[in-house]
Design a protein around this motif. Structure first.
Motif, PDB file in Angstrom:
ATOM      1  N   SER A   1       0.836  -1.185   0.000  1.00  0.00           N
ATOM      2  CA  SER A   1       0.000   0.000   0.000  1.00  0.00           C
ATOM      3  C   SER A   1       0.874   1.238   0.000  1.00  0.00           C
ATOM      4  O   SER A   1       1.854   1.317   0.740  1.00  0.00           O
ATOM      5  CB  SER A   1      -0.915   0.023   1.229  1.00  0.00           C
ATOM      6  OG  SER A   1      -1.589   1.261   1.334  1.00  0.00           O
TER       7      SER A   1
ATOM      8  N   GLU B   1      -7.603  -3.909   3.853  1.00  0.00           N
ATOM      9  CA  GLU B   1      -7.241  -4.549   2.596  1.00  0.00           C
ATOM     10  C   GLU B   1      -7.474  -3.652   1.388  1.00  0.00           C
ATOM     11  O   GLU B   1      -6.701  -3.703   0.415  1.00  0.00           O
ATOM     12  CB  GLU B   1      -8.038  -5.847   2.433  1.00  0.00           C
ATOM     13  CG  GLU B   1      -7.728  -6.605   1.155  1.00  0.00           C
ATOM     14  CD  GLU B   1      -8.462  -7.923   1.068  1.00  0.00           C
ATOM     15  OE1 GLU B   1      -8.992  -8.378   2.105  1.00  0.00           O
ATOM     16  OE2 GLU B   1      -8.504  -8.514  -0.031  1.00  0.00           O
ATOM     17  N   LYS B   2      -8.457  -2.819   1.420  1.00  0.00           N
ATOM     18  CA  LYS B   2      -8.819  -2.025   0.253  1.00  0.00           C
ATOM     19  C   LYS B   2      -7.748  -1.019  -0.142  1.00  0.00           C
ATOM     20  O   LYS B   2      -7.782  -0.487  -1.251  1.00  0.00           O
ATOM     21  CB  LYS B   2     -10.145  -1.304   0.477  1.00  0.00           C
ATOM     22  CG  LYS B   2     -10.121  -0.280   1.603  1.00  0.00           C
ATOM     23  CD  LYS B   2     -11.499   0.345   1.762  1.00  0.00           C
ATOM     24  CE  LYS B   2     -11.521   1.361   2.880  1.00  0.00           C
ATOM     25  NZ  LYS B   2     -12.875   1.957   3.042  1.00  0.00           N
ATOM     26  N   TYR B   3      -6.800  -0.770   0.727  1.00  0.00           N
ATOM     27  CA  TYR B   3      -5.742   0.188   0.424  1.00  0.00           C
ATOM     28  C   TYR B   3      -4.508  -0.456  -0.206  1.00  0.00           C
ATOM     29  O   TYR B   3      -3.559   0.252  -0.538  1.00  0.00           O
ATOM     30  CB  TYR B   3      -5.336   0.942   1.686  1.00  0.00           C
ATOM     31  CG  TYR B   3      -6.470   1.730   2.299  1.00  0.00           C
ATOM     32  CD1 TYR B   3      -7.249   2.580   1.520  1.00  0.00           C
ATOM     33  CD2 TYR B   3      -6.771   1.614   3.646  1.00  0.00           C
ATOM     34  CE1 TYR B   3      -8.292   3.295   2.071  1.00  0.00           C
ATOM     35  CE2 TYR B   3      -7.818   2.326   4.206  1.00  0.00           C
ATOM     36  CZ  TYR B   3      -8.576   3.168   3.415  1.00  0.00           C
ATOM     37  OH  TYR B   3      -9.611   3.878   3.968  1.00  0.00           O
TER      38      TYR B   3
ATOM     39  N   ASP C   1      -2.873  -1.880  -3.231  1.00  0.00           N
ATOM     40  CA  ASP C   1      -3.103  -1.784  -4.668  1.00  0.00           C
ATOM     41  C   ASP C   1      -2.083  -2.509  -5.529  1.00  0.00           C
ATOM     42  O   ASP C   1      -2.320  -2.706  -6.724  1.00  0.00           O
ATOM     43  CB  ASP C   1      -3.133  -0.311  -5.090  1.00  0.00           C
ATOM     44  CG  ASP C   1      -4.269   0.457  -4.444  1.00  0.00           C
ATOM     45  OD1 ASP C   1      -4.081   1.642  -4.112  1.00  0.00           O
ATOM     46  OD2 ASP C   1      -5.359  -0.124  -4.275  1.00  0.00           O
TER      47      ASP C   1
END
Length: 125
Positions: A99, A109-111, A113
């Motif tokens: 990240s 988790e969404k960060y 990439d």
């Protein structure tokens, strides 16, 4: 950009230990945090653990508590995931991801990439 590459997977027997490695290469972008994830057959992908690059702060998900240890080697820009007492349910593709987002909730988790291709861990009973 960030380039991520995992290594260290393989076939092991239940009860053994294994250490996975993740090398993060930086090309004009800083990795703020690095995490380990896994995707087992017929199961959702989950985060196991993550570590913040600056100070080594660690985060363990509920799934990652107990038998998992995350650590980093700043000199080599490598993050490790040690798995102890391996069980057949640990069989999965293990992914490392980075990240670049500076956030107080950096473990989400969404960060993350930038992902590596994964390394297979197969545990036999």
């Amino acid at each position: 950009q960030l380039q991520v590459a995992e290594s260290g997977g393989g076939s092991v027997q239940a009860g053994e230990s294994l250490t996975l490695s993740c090398v993060v290469s930086e090309f004009g972008l800083d990795a703020y945090a690095i995490g380990w994830f896994r995707k087992a057959p017929a199961k959702d992908q989950i985060m196991i653990s993550s570590i913040r690059r600056s100070d080594g702060s660690t985060y363990y998900s509920d799934s990652g508590e107990g038998r998992f240890t995350i650590s980093r080697d700043g000199a080599k820009n490598v993050v490790y995931l040690q798995i102890d007492d391996l069980k057949p349910d640990d069989t999965a593709v293990y992914y490392c991801a980075a990240s670049a987002k500076i956030r107080s909730d950096w473990w989400l988790e969404k960060y993350y990439d930038f992902w590596g291709p994964g390394t297979q861990v197969t545990v036999s009973s």
